[in-house]
Design an enzyme around this catalytic site. Structure first.
Site, PDB file in Angstrom:
ATOM      1  N   ARG A 206      -9.044  -0.297   4.489  1.00 20.43           N
ATOM      2  CA  ARG A 206      -8.033   0.613   3.743  1.00 20.43           C
ATOM      3  C   ARG A 206      -6.830   0.106   3.343  1.00 20.43           C
ATOM      4  NH1 ARG A 206      -6.636   5.519   7.369  1.00 20.43           N
ATOM      5  NH2 ARG A 206      -5.306   5.510   5.651  1.00 20.43           N
TER       6      ARG A 206
ATOM      7  N   ARG B  25       0.134  14.684  13.273  1.00 21.14           N
ATOM      8  CA  ARG B  25       0.742  14.428  11.818  1.00 21.14           C
ATOM      9  C   ARG B  25       0.815  15.526  11.023  1.00 21.14           C
ATOM     10  NH1 ARG B  25      -1.169   8.632   9.878  1.00 21.14           N
ATOM     11  NH2 ARG B  25       0.845   8.579   8.624  1.00 21.14           N
ATOM     12  N   PRO B  26       1.569  16.765  11.236  1.00 20.56           N
ATOM     13  CA  PRO B  26       1.521  17.957  10.424  1.00 20.56           C
ATOM     14  C   PRO B  26       2.413  17.623   9.265  1.00 20.56           C
ATOM     15  CG  PRO B  26       3.130  17.817  12.252  1.00 20.56           C
ATOM     16  CD  PRO B  26       2.457  16.845  12.555  1.00 20.56           C
TER      17      PRO B  26
ATOM     18  N   CYS C  68      -5.541  12.986  13.218  1.00 21.00           N
ATOM     19  CA  CYS C  68      -6.000  11.451  12.853  1.00 21.00           C
ATOM     20  C   CYS C  68      -5.966  10.877  14.100  1.00 21.00           C
ATOM     21  CB  CYS C  68      -5.208  10.710  11.622  1.00 21.00           C
ATOM     22  SG  CYS C  68      -3.741  10.441  12.097  1.00 21.00           S
TER      23      CYS C  68
ATOM     24  N   ASP D  62       4.256   0.534  12.060  1.00 22.08           N
ATOM     25  CA  ASP D  62       3.013  -0.278  11.501  1.00 22.08           C
ATOM     26  C   ASP D  62       3.074  -1.508  11.774  1.00 22.08           C
ATOM     27  OD1 ASP D  62       2.331   2.231  10.363  1.00 22.08           O
ATOM     28  OD2 ASP D  62       2.935   1.754   8.174  1.00 22.08           O
TER      29      ASP D  62
ATOM     30  N   ASP E 154       4.551  20.112   8.048  1.00 21.93           N
ATOM     31  CA  ASP E 154       5.662  21.146   8.039  1.00 21.93           C
ATOM     32  C   ASP E 154       6.826  20.767   7.208  1.00 21.93           C
ATOM     33  OD1 ASP E 154       5.995  19.263  10.059  1.00 21.93           O
ATOM     34  OD2 ASP E 154       7.271  20.694  11.247  1.00 21.93           O
ATOM     35  N   LEU E 155       7.422  19.568   7.360  1.00 20.16           N
ATOM     36  CA  LEU E 155       8.674  19.198   6.757  1.00 20.16           C
ATOM     37  C   LEU E 155       8.523  19.121   5.471  1.00 20.16           C
ATOM     38  CD1 LEU E 155       9.648  16.313   9.164  1.00 20.16           C
ATOM     39  CD2 LEU E 155      10.556  18.678   9.117  1.00 20.16           C
TER      40      LEU E 155
ATOM     41  N   VAL F 102       7.775   6.968  16.973  1.00 22.23           N
ATOM     42  CA  VAL F 102       7.245   7.605  15.781  1.00 22.23           C
ATOM     43  C   VAL F 102       6.219   8.471  16.015  1.00 22.23           C
ATOM     44  CG1 VAL F 102       6.911   7.414  13.208  1.00 22.23           C
ATOM     45  CG2 VAL F 102       8.540   5.788  14.480  1.00 22.23           C
TER      46      VAL F 102
ATOM     47  N   LYS G 165       1.014  -1.165  -0.136  1.00 22.96           N
ATOM     48  CA  LYS G 165       0.040   0.041   0.010  1.00 22.96           C
ATOM     49  C   LYS G 165       0.774   1.373   0.003  1.00 22.96           C
ATOM     50  CE  LYS G 165      -1.902   1.695   3.750  1.00 22.96           C
ATOM     51  NZ  LYS G 165      -1.437   3.132   4.114  1.00 22.96           N
ATOM     52  N   ASN G 166       1.911   1.306   1.034  1.00 24.53           N
ATOM     53  CA  ASN G 166       2.614   2.493   1.133  1.00 24.53           C
ATOM     54  C   ASN G 166       3.761   2.812  -0.138  1.00 24.53           C
ATOM     55  OD1 ASN G 166       1.280   2.982   3.337  1.00 24.53           O
ATOM     56  ND2 ASN G 166       2.979   2.548   4.667  1.00 24.53           N
TER      57      ASN G 166
ATOM     58  N   ARG H 286      -4.886  10.881   4.449  1.00 25.52           N
ATOM     59  CA  ARG H 286      -3.493  12.055   4.561  1.00 25.52           C
ATOM     60  C   ARG H 286      -2.540  11.759   3.350  1.00 25.52           C
ATOM     61  NH1 ARG H 286      -1.004  14.005   8.358  1.00 25.52           N
ATOM     62  NH2 ARG H 286       0.915  13.275   7.221  1.00 25.52           N
TER      63      ARG H 286
HETATM   64  C1  UD1 Z   1       4.216   6.699   6.251  1.00 22.00           C
HETATM   65  C2  UD1 Z   1       3.331   5.476   6.224  1.00 22.00           C
HETATM   66  C3  UD1 Z   1       2.886   4.989   7.377  1.00 22.00           C
HETATM   67  C4  UD1 Z   1       3.991   4.968   8.344  1.00 22.00           C
HETATM   68  C5  UD1 Z   1       4.855   6.119   8.705  1.00 22.00           C
HETATM   69  C6  UD1 Z   1       5.914   6.098   9.503  1.00 22.00           C
HETATM   70  C7  UD1 Z   1       2.467   5.987   4.016  1.00 22.00           C
HETATM   71  C8  UD1 Z   1       1.102   6.281   3.050  1.00 22.00           C
HETATM   72  N1  UD1 Z   1       2.386   5.804   5.250  1.00 22.00           N
HETATM   73  O1  UD1 Z   1       3.263   7.993   6.916  1.00 22.00           O
HETATM   74  O2  UD1 Z   1       1.915   3.881   7.229  1.00 22.00           O
HETATM   75  O3  UD1 Z   1       3.300   4.656   9.753  1.00 22.00           O
HETATM   76  O4  UD1 Z   1       5.301   6.504   7.225  1.00 22.00           O
HETATM   77  O5  UD1 Z   1       6.603   4.762   9.112  1.00 22.00           O
HETATM   78  O6  UD1 Z   1       3.560   5.753   3.334  1.00 22.00           O
HETATM   79  N2  UD1 Z   1       5.949  14.628  10.981  1.00 22.00           N
HETATM   80  C9  UD1 Z   1       6.223  15.833  11.066  1.00 22.00           C
HETATM   81  N3  UD1 Z   1       6.098  17.002  10.113  1.00 22.00           N
HETATM   82  C10 UD1 Z   1       6.015  16.226   8.684  1.00 22.00           C
HETATM   83  C11 UD1 Z   1       5.875  15.081   8.288  1.00 22.00           C
HETATM   84  C12 UD1 Z   1       6.040  14.144   9.407  1.00 22.00           C
HETATM   85  O7  UD1 Z   1       6.367  16.245  12.258  1.00 22.00           O
HETATM   86  O8  UD1 Z   1       5.832  17.439   7.760  1.00 22.00           O
HETATM   87  C13 UD1 Z   1       6.016  13.470  11.864  1.00 22.00           C
HETATM   88  C14 UD1 Z   1       4.708  12.731  11.975  1.00 22.00           C
HETATM   89  O9  UD1 Z   1       3.748  13.420  12.849  1.00 22.00           O
HETATM   90  C15 UD1 Z   1       5.329  11.425  12.637  1.00 22.00           C
HETATM   91  C16 UD1 Z   1       6.456  11.263  12.128  1.00 22.00           C
HETATM   92  O10 UD1 Z   1       7.118  12.622  11.642  1.00 22.00           O
HETATM   93  O11 UD1 Z   1       5.406  11.700  14.222  1.00 22.00           O
HETATM   94  C17 UD1 Z   1       6.668  10.266  10.971  1.00 22.00           C
HETATM   95  O12 UD1 Z   1       5.657  10.549   9.828  1.00 22.00           O
HETATM   96  P1  UD1 Z   1       5.852  10.243   8.469  1.00 22.00           P
HETATM   97  O13 UD1 Z   1       7.056   9.508   8.405  1.00 22.00           O
HETATM   98  O14 UD1 Z   1       5.812  11.348   7.650  1.00 22.00           O
HETATM   99  O15 UD1 Z   1       4.818   9.183   8.353  1.00 22.00           O
HETATM  100  P2  UD1 Z   1       3.860   9.459   6.868  1.00 22.00           P
HETATM  101  O16 UD1 Z   1       4.764   9.548   5.694  1.00 22.00           O
HETATM  102  O17 UD1 Z   1       2.588  10.254   7.044  1.00 22.00           O
END
Ligand code: UD1
Length: 436
Positions: free
Chosen positions: A415, A122-123, A117, A323, A125-126, A345, A22-23, A93
């Site tokens: 999902r 889960r912002p 969620c 996950d 910002d990055l 995480v 999926k991812n 998302r």
């Molecule tokens: C992806 C996966 C999800 C998995 C996660 C971590 C997909 C579709 N989903 O989610 O299944 O659980 O990786 O392995 O691939 N964060 C920030 N700012 C940002 C982005 C992220 O603070 O701009 C934080 C998030 O709140 C979280 C952490 O970084 O605490 C990890 O998030 P991220 O690796 O971005 O997860 P996703 O890509 O959303």
């Protein structure tokens, strides 16, 4: 609304095939926007999140043709829209992954900001900081983020945290940018590597995917290609736990062991047996193997399923995947002894604890850790799925519980798991879906 009824006690046996990841699928579907013409994706998993992403792409003008259950052709030639609406983004998302390719292709993107969620705020910002460094102007209004760029330019980006989504969005934005982009502190997940492989097949110049320093040299255009998605490592890990928690003996086809090192090592540390051979990836508990197990001698020798508790700390890849945290917790809840499971995480990913405790588990949350005191057995109860992986943990707990567990709100499960109950039934589980 559908519910799942699962009755415990049968050791699973037989073989199961893992579906496409999926991812990996979600960003690759978005990345098809970067070329103009028909992209063919195979080993596409049949999931609600995939359908949602296809709906997002349809609103952007992509023509979608399904070729059988696990293959799709995306004709991106007519893509001229650039807005991903709230109705779709709020349900998934990962819709924000269209931002990078839209900026790269048409220099504009308008995407609803994803809200919170069940597993935290889960912002993004990055994602936005990196896109801004590549030259995008960013404005937030009415719950939407509006991005414009008159030609992106390669640059150096450093991610404070190796966000998977941010890494993917930035790779996709940088592919058609002018010059060289370096993403330092990048996510190293296999799905990031799959995205880079897909893009490189179409002519992109990406090196270092799978390490924390990814280099992207911008190219003028990408060619549409045919591409096969990697198997879903989280689905594979979930079946490994299903074998362990039922003291079963199953063969999982489509495991890429290298994608699952931390999970495999932790399960082995817990006493789960695994053999990777040409038939597939065999998972069983000690005493179940071979003739002794089949003849029931192992049970008499007291060897079947004598697992040990293990401590787990979730981390970005190659660390233990967040996950798989809920599924391992289900296993530890019926493994005698005490284990500590730390979630590093996401900020709020213990929604399954209260539900597991309703089934007789003894789990106490302390800060970002959960202390699990294994019990001899769980008992069936009506429980509620709260997010995708939590739902899988409840199914696993149900497989090990006495009686019939009723799991509601299973749309979460749909999902991200393709035909989970059907695959489990094929392994001998007593599990069925009912409509309320
Ligand atoms: C992806 C996966 C999800 C998995 C996660 C971590 C997909 C579709 N989903 O989610 O299944 O659980 O990786 O392995 O691939 N964060 C920030 N700012 C940002 C982005 C992220 O603070 O701009 C934080 C998030 O709140 C979280 C952490 O970084 O605490 C990890 O998030 P991220 O690796 O971005 O997860 P996703 O890509 O959303």
């Amino acid at each position: 609304m559908d519910k799942i009824l699962v009755t415990g006690s049968n050791p699973l046996a037989g073989s199961v095939r893992i579906s496409g990841s999926k991812n990996a699928t979600l960003p690759i579907l978005c990345a098809s926007l970067l070329s103009s013409g028909p992209t063919t994706i195979t080993n596409l998993p049949q999931l609600r999140d995939v359908d949602t992403m296809l709906a997002v792409l349809t609103t952007l003008g992509v023509k979608i043709e399904k070729k059988g259950p696990s293959s799709v052709i995306l004709d991106t030639g007519a893509c001229d829209q650039y807005e991903a609406p709230y109705e779709l983004v709020k349900t998934m998302r990962a819709s924000v992954l269209v931002i990078g390719p839209l900026l790269g292709r048409i220099g504009k993107a308008k995407v609803s900001l994803p809200g919170g969620c069940a597993i935290g705020s889960r912002p993004i910002d990055l994602h936005l900081k990196g896109l801004n460094r590549l030259g995008a102007n960013i404005e937030l209004s009415d719950g939407y983020v509006n991005l414009t760029a008159a030609g992106l330019k390669g640059t150096d980006i450093y991610l404070d945290f190796p966000s998977v989504g941010a890494t993917e969005n930035l790779i996709m934005a940088a592919v058609l940018a002018k010059g060289e982009t370096i993403i330092a502190g990048a996510a190293k997940e296999p799905e990031v590597v799959d995205l880079a492989n897909f893009l490189n097949r179409g002519g992109a110049k990406i090196t270092g995917a799978g390490t924390d320093r990814i280099k992207i040299t911008g190219v003028k255009e990408l060619q549409p290609v045919e591409y096969q998605i990697i198997p879903d490592r989280i689905e594979a890990g979930t079946f490994m736990v299903a074998a362990a928690i039922t003291k079963g003996d199953i063969c999982i086809k489509g495991v890429v062991a290298d994608h699952l090192r931390a999970v495999i090592t932790k399960l082995q540390e817990a006493g789960v047996q695994m053999v990777d051979d040409k038939e597939g990836f065999r998972v069983y508990t000690r005493g179940r193997a071979g003739l002794a197990g089949r003849a029931g001698l192992a049970d008499r020798a007291g060897l079947a399923g004598d697992l040990r508790p293990v401590n787990i700390r979730t981390l970005p890849h190659p660390g233990f995947p967040t996950d798989m945290q809920a599924q391992l917790m289900a296993l530890m809840s019926v493994t005698e002894g005490v284990s500590l499971i730390e979630e590093m995480v996401f900020e709020n990913r213990f929604m399954h604890v209260a539900e597991l405790n309703r089934m007789g588990a003894q789990i106490k949350i302390e800060g970002h850790g959960a202390l699990v005191s294994g019990v001899k057995s769980l008992s069936a109860a009506p429980v509620m799925a709260t997010d995708l992986r939590a739902s899988a943990a409840l199914v696993l707990a149900g497989l090990a519980a006495k009686g019939t567990t009723e799991i509601s709100r299973i749309y979460h499960l749909d999902r991200g798991y393709e035909r989970l109950e059907e695959k489990l039934r094929g392994l001998g589980a007593e599990i069925e879906r009912i409509s309320d």
